[in-house]
Design a protein around this motif. Structure first.
Motif, PDB file in Angstrom:
ATOM      1  N   HIS A 178       8.902 -15.831 -18.350  1.00  0.00           N
ATOM      2  CA  HIS A 178      10.350 -15.622 -18.329  1.00  0.00           C
ATOM      3  C   HIS A 178      10.790 -14.470 -19.222  1.00  0.00           C
ATOM      4  O   HIS A 178      11.991 -14.282 -19.428  1.00  0.00           O
ATOM      5  N   ASP A 179       9.862 -13.700 -19.726  1.00  0.00           N
ATOM      6  CA  ASP A 179      10.171 -12.566 -20.591  1.00  0.00           C
ATOM      7  C   ASP A 179      10.271 -11.301 -19.746  1.00  0.00           C
ATOM      8  O   ASP A 179       9.330 -10.957 -19.018  1.00  0.00           O
ATOM      9  N   ALA A 180      11.402 -10.608 -19.827  1.00  0.00           N
ATOM     10  CA  ALA A 180      11.606  -9.394 -19.030  1.00  0.00           C
ATOM     11  C   ALA A 180      10.527  -8.350 -19.276  1.00  0.00           C
ATOM     12  O   ALA A 180      10.222  -7.539 -18.389  1.00  0.00           O
ATOM     13  N   GLU A 181       9.925  -8.361 -20.469  1.00  0.00           N
ATOM     14  CA  GLU A 181       8.885  -7.380 -20.780  1.00  0.00           C
ATOM     15  C   GLU A 181       7.633  -7.578 -19.923  1.00  0.00           C
ATOM     16  O   GLU A 181       6.804  -6.672 -19.819  1.00  0.00           O
ATOM     17  N   ASP A 182       7.505  -8.757 -19.315  1.00  0.00           N
ATOM     18  CA  ASP A 182       6.360  -9.033 -18.447  1.00  0.00           C
ATOM     19  C   ASP A 182       6.580  -8.539 -17.021  1.00  0.00           C
ATOM     20  O   ASP A 182       5.740  -8.781 -16.148  1.00  0.00           O
ATOM     21  N   TYR A 183       7.696  -7.852 -16.794  1.00  0.00           N
ATOM     22  CA  TYR A 183       8.005  -7.353 -15.453  1.00  0.00           C
ATOM     23  C   TYR A 183       8.426  -5.884 -15.504  1.00  0.00           C
ATOM     24  O   TYR A 183       9.525  -5.516 -15.078  1.00  0.00           O
ATOM     25  N   PRO A 184       7.548  -5.022 -16.005  1.00  0.00           N
ATOM     26  CA  PRO A 184       7.856  -3.583 -15.982  1.00  0.00           C
ATOM     27  C   PRO A 184       7.862  -3.079 -14.537  1.00  0.00           C
ATOM     28  O   PRO A 184       7.424  -3.776 -13.617  1.00  0.00           O
ATOM     29  N   GLY A 185       8.351  -1.867 -14.337  1.00  0.00           N
ATOM     30  CA  GLY A 185       8.373  -1.293 -12.996  1.00  0.00           C
ATOM     31  C   GLY A 185       7.020  -1.324 -12.324  1.00  0.00           C
ATOM     32  O   GLY A 185       6.002  -1.009 -12.940  1.00  0.00           O
ATOM     33  N   ASP A 186       7.025  -1.731 -11.047  1.00  0.00           N
ATOM     34  CA  ASP A 186       5.800  -1.799 -10.244  1.00  0.00           C
ATOM     35  C   ASP A 186       4.730  -2.688 -10.890  1.00  0.00           C
ATOM     36  O   ASP A 186       3.526  -2.407 -10.787  1.00  0.00           O
ATOM     37  N   VAL A 187       5.138  -3.782 -11.506  1.00  0.00           N
ATOM     38  CA  VAL A 187       4.169  -4.661 -12.159  1.00  0.00           C
ATOM     39  C   VAL A 187       3.170  -5.238 -11.153  1.00  0.00           C
ATOM     40  O   VAL A 187       1.995  -5.454 -11.490  1.00  0.00           O
ATOM     41  N   LEU A 188       3.601  -5.453  -9.923  1.00  0.00           N
ATOM     42  CA  LEU A 188       2.667  -5.979  -8.923  1.00  0.00           C
ATOM     43  C   LEU A 188       1.592  -4.954  -8.569  1.00  0.00           C
ATOM     44  O   LEU A 188       0.457  -5.324  -8.250  1.00  0.00           O
ATOM     45  N   VAL A 189       1.939  -3.685  -8.634  1.00  0.00           N
ATOM     46  CA  VAL A 189       0.934  -2.642  -8.406  1.00  0.00           C
ATOM     47  C   VAL A 189      -0.072  -2.633  -9.550  1.00  0.00           C
ATOM     48  O   VAL A 189      -1.279  -2.493  -9.324  1.00  0.00           O
ATOM     49  N   ARG A 190       0.418  -2.788 -10.759  1.00  0.00           N
ATOM     50  CA  ARG A 190      -0.490  -2.886 -11.909  1.00  0.00           C
ATOM     51  C   ARG A 190      -1.418  -4.088 -11.751  1.00  0.00           C
ATOM     52  O   ARG A 190      -2.622  -3.999 -12.033  1.00  0.00           O
ATOM     53  N   ASP A 191      -0.872  -5.196 -11.321  1.00  0.00           N
ATOM     54  CA  ASP A 191      -1.695  -6.390 -11.101  1.00  0.00           C
ATOM     55  C   ASP A 191      -2.728  -6.144 -10.004  1.00  0.00           C
ATOM     56  O   ASP A 191      -3.875  -6.596 -10.092  1.00  0.00           O
ATOM     57  N   LEU A 192      -2.309  -5.459  -8.946  1.00  0.00           N
ATOM     58  CA  LEU A 192      -3.223  -5.143  -7.849  1.00  0.00           C
ATOM     59  C   LEU A 192      -4.367  -4.255  -8.341  1.00  0.00           C
ATOM     60  O   LEU A 192      -5.541  -4.510  -8.026  1.00  0.00           O
ATOM     61  N   GLN A 193      -4.037  -3.230  -9.093  1.00  0.00           N
ATOM     62  CA  GLN A 193      -5.073  -2.347  -9.626  1.00  0.00           C
ATOM     63  C   GLN A 193      -6.039  -3.117 -10.527  1.00  0.00           C
ATOM     64  O   GLN A 193      -7.260  -2.914 -10.464  1.00  0.00           O
ATOM     65  N   ALA A 194      -5.501  -4.021 -11.348  1.00  0.00           N
ATOM     66  CA  ALA A 194      -6.348  -4.820 -12.240  1.00  0.00           C
ATOM     67  C   ALA A 194      -7.248  -5.755 -11.441  1.00  0.00           C
ATOM     68  O   ALA A 194      -8.414  -5.989 -11.813  1.00  0.00           O
ATOM     69  N   THR A 195      -6.721  -6.293 -10.329  1.00  0.00           N
ATOM     70  CA  THR A 195      -7.514  -7.187  -9.484  1.00  0.00           C
ATOM     71  C   THR A 195      -8.666  -6.428  -8.827  1.00  0.00           C
ATOM     72  O   THR A 195      -9.805  -6.912  -8.776  1.00  0.00           O
ATOM     73  N   VAL A 196      -8.378  -5.238  -8.320  1.00  0.00           N
ATOM     74  CA  VAL A 196      -9.427  -4.407  -7.714  1.00  0.00           C
ATOM     75  C   VAL A 196     -10.510  -4.090  -8.743  1.00  0.00           C
ATOM     76  O   VAL A 196     -11.716  -4.179  -8.455  1.00  0.00           O
ATOM     77  N   ASP A 197     -10.098  -3.771  -9.961  1.00  0.00           N
ATOM     78  CA  ASP A 197     -11.058  -3.465 -11.025  1.00  0.00           C
ATOM     79  C   ASP A 197     -11.872  -4.696 -11.394  1.00  0.00           C
ATOM     80  O   ASP A 197     -13.098  -4.619 -11.557  1.00  0.00           O
ATOM     81  N   GLN A 198     -11.190  -5.830 -11.544  1.00  0.00           N
ATOM     82  CA  GLN A 198     -11.878  -7.051 -11.965  1.00  0.00           C
ATOM     83  C   GLN A 198     -12.905  -7.506 -10.930  1.00  0.00           C
ATOM     84  O   GLN A 198     -13.992  -7.978 -11.277  1.00  0.00           O
ATOM     85  N   LEU A 199     -12.557  -7.342  -9.656  1.00  0.00           N
ATOM     86  CA  LEU A 199     -13.481  -7.736  -8.588  1.00  0.00           C
ATOM     87  C   LEU A 199     -14.554  -6.678  -8.340  1.00  0.00           C
ATOM     88  O   LEU A 199     -15.507  -6.932  -7.603  1.00  0.00           O
ATOM     89  N   GLY A 200     -14.385  -5.510  -8.938  1.00  0.00           N
ATOM     90  CA  GLY A 200     -15.363  -4.443  -8.754  1.00  0.00           C
ATOM     91  C   GLY A 200     -15.387  -3.903  -7.341  1.00  0.00           C
ATOM     92  O   GLY A 200     -16.449  -3.548  -6.820  1.00  0.00           O
ATOM     93  N   LEU A 201     -14.203  -3.823  -6.708  1.00  0.00           N
ATOM     94  CA  LEU A 201     -14.136  -3.380  -5.317  1.00  0.00           C
ATOM     95  C   LEU A 201     -14.200  -1.860  -5.244  1.00  0.00           C
ATOM     96  O   LEU A 201     -13.404  -1.164  -5.869  1.00  0.00           O
ATOM     97  N   GLY A 202     -15.148  -1.363  -4.488  1.00  0.00           N
ATOM     98  CA  GLY A 202     -15.263   0.061  -4.253  1.00  0.00           C
ATOM     99  C   GLY A 202     -14.821   0.367  -2.838  1.00  0.00           C
ATOM    100  O   GLY A 202     -13.703   0.801  -2.582  1.00  0.00           O
ATOM    101  N   ASP A 203     -15.698   0.096  -1.887  1.00  0.00           N
ATOM    102  CA  ASP A 203     -15.386   0.275  -0.472  1.00  0.00           C
ATOM    103  C   ASP A 203     -14.793  -1.043   0.027  1.00  0.00           C
ATOM    104  O   ASP A 203     -15.505  -2.031   0.209  1.00  0.00           O
TER     105      ASP A 203
END
Length: 232
Positions: free
Chosen positions: A54-79
């Protein structure tokens, strides 16, 4: 879902939904797994089993894109391949514009104005949140209220999340070079015209499936269309 080590496919669900409701419950994820994909389906921030701070600081612009990038990195997705429905489609598009390079892209339940005119669409949902519990049948926000109730949405978190998503210009959309499927229900006009979106993309392909914005994910036609596109 699917065999470990199979071709990875990352799918993002829509607003107020979850991976289970969008992809698993009605069998579309199983269709894709059976077609030879290992399907990864995260719950977006403020949705499903993911955190809803519920903290506004946890929702910076394009936060879902940041989460997506982190998910791709965490899963080690290349192709890998990437797809999304509604808010998930917006996130996938903005993820590509931020540097992700899936082999193929799938945009479900999304039209051209749903990307370029997101501010208006977002205002509709913020209004539904603000008037939650008082919206009567026949009001344009009634369906959103009913879906929030059924999904037990954390409305404080959802409101913060909505304010973190921005418009995507037509010029930016024209920069998406990979083959892209725009798959949309015949009666789904919530996010504008999917054929127009396909035409605006350098390598866009449109497929019509049954249903409207709420029901299209309940038909296996969507999963079959996605599998056919990815395997082509």
């Amino acid at each position: 879902m699917g065999d470990h080590g199979a071709r990875p496919l990352l799918l993002l669900h829509g607003l107020f939904s979850s991976a289970d409701v969008n992809w698993i419950k009605y069998g579309n994820a199983q269709i894709l797994a059976d077609a030879g994909f290992e399907v990864f389906m995260p719950d977006l921030r403020a949705h499903g089993q993911s955190g809803a701070p519920h903290d506004a600081e946890d929702y910076p612009g394009d936060v879902l894109v940041r989460d997506l990038q982190a998910t791709v990195d965490q899963l080690g997705l290349g192709d890998f391949d990437l797809g999304g429905f509604s808010l998930g489609a917006r996130t996938a598009v903005r993820g590509v514009l931020a540097g992700l390079m899936p082999r193929k892209l799938i945009l479900g339940g999304m039209g051209l104005t749903g990307l370029s005119g997101w501010a208006r669409r977002s205002a509709h949902f913020v209004d539904a949140i603000d008037r939650f519990g008082t919206i009567e049948r026949g009001d344009k926000a009634f369906v959103a209220q009913a879906f929030m109730k059924s999904m037990n949405i954390d409305r404080v978190a959802a409101r913060l999340l909505l304010q973190s998503v921005d418009d995507t210009s037509a010029d930016a959309i024209a920069q998406i070079a990979m083959p892209t499927l725009c798959v949309c229900g015949k009666d789904d006009h919530d996010n504008g015209s999917a054929p127009e979106l396909a035409a605006a993309l350098p390598d866009g392909h449109y497929v019509e499936t049954p249903g409207n914005h709420m029901s299209s994910v309940t038909f296996k036609d969507m999963g079959r269309a996605m599998a056919a596109f990815l395997l082509d």
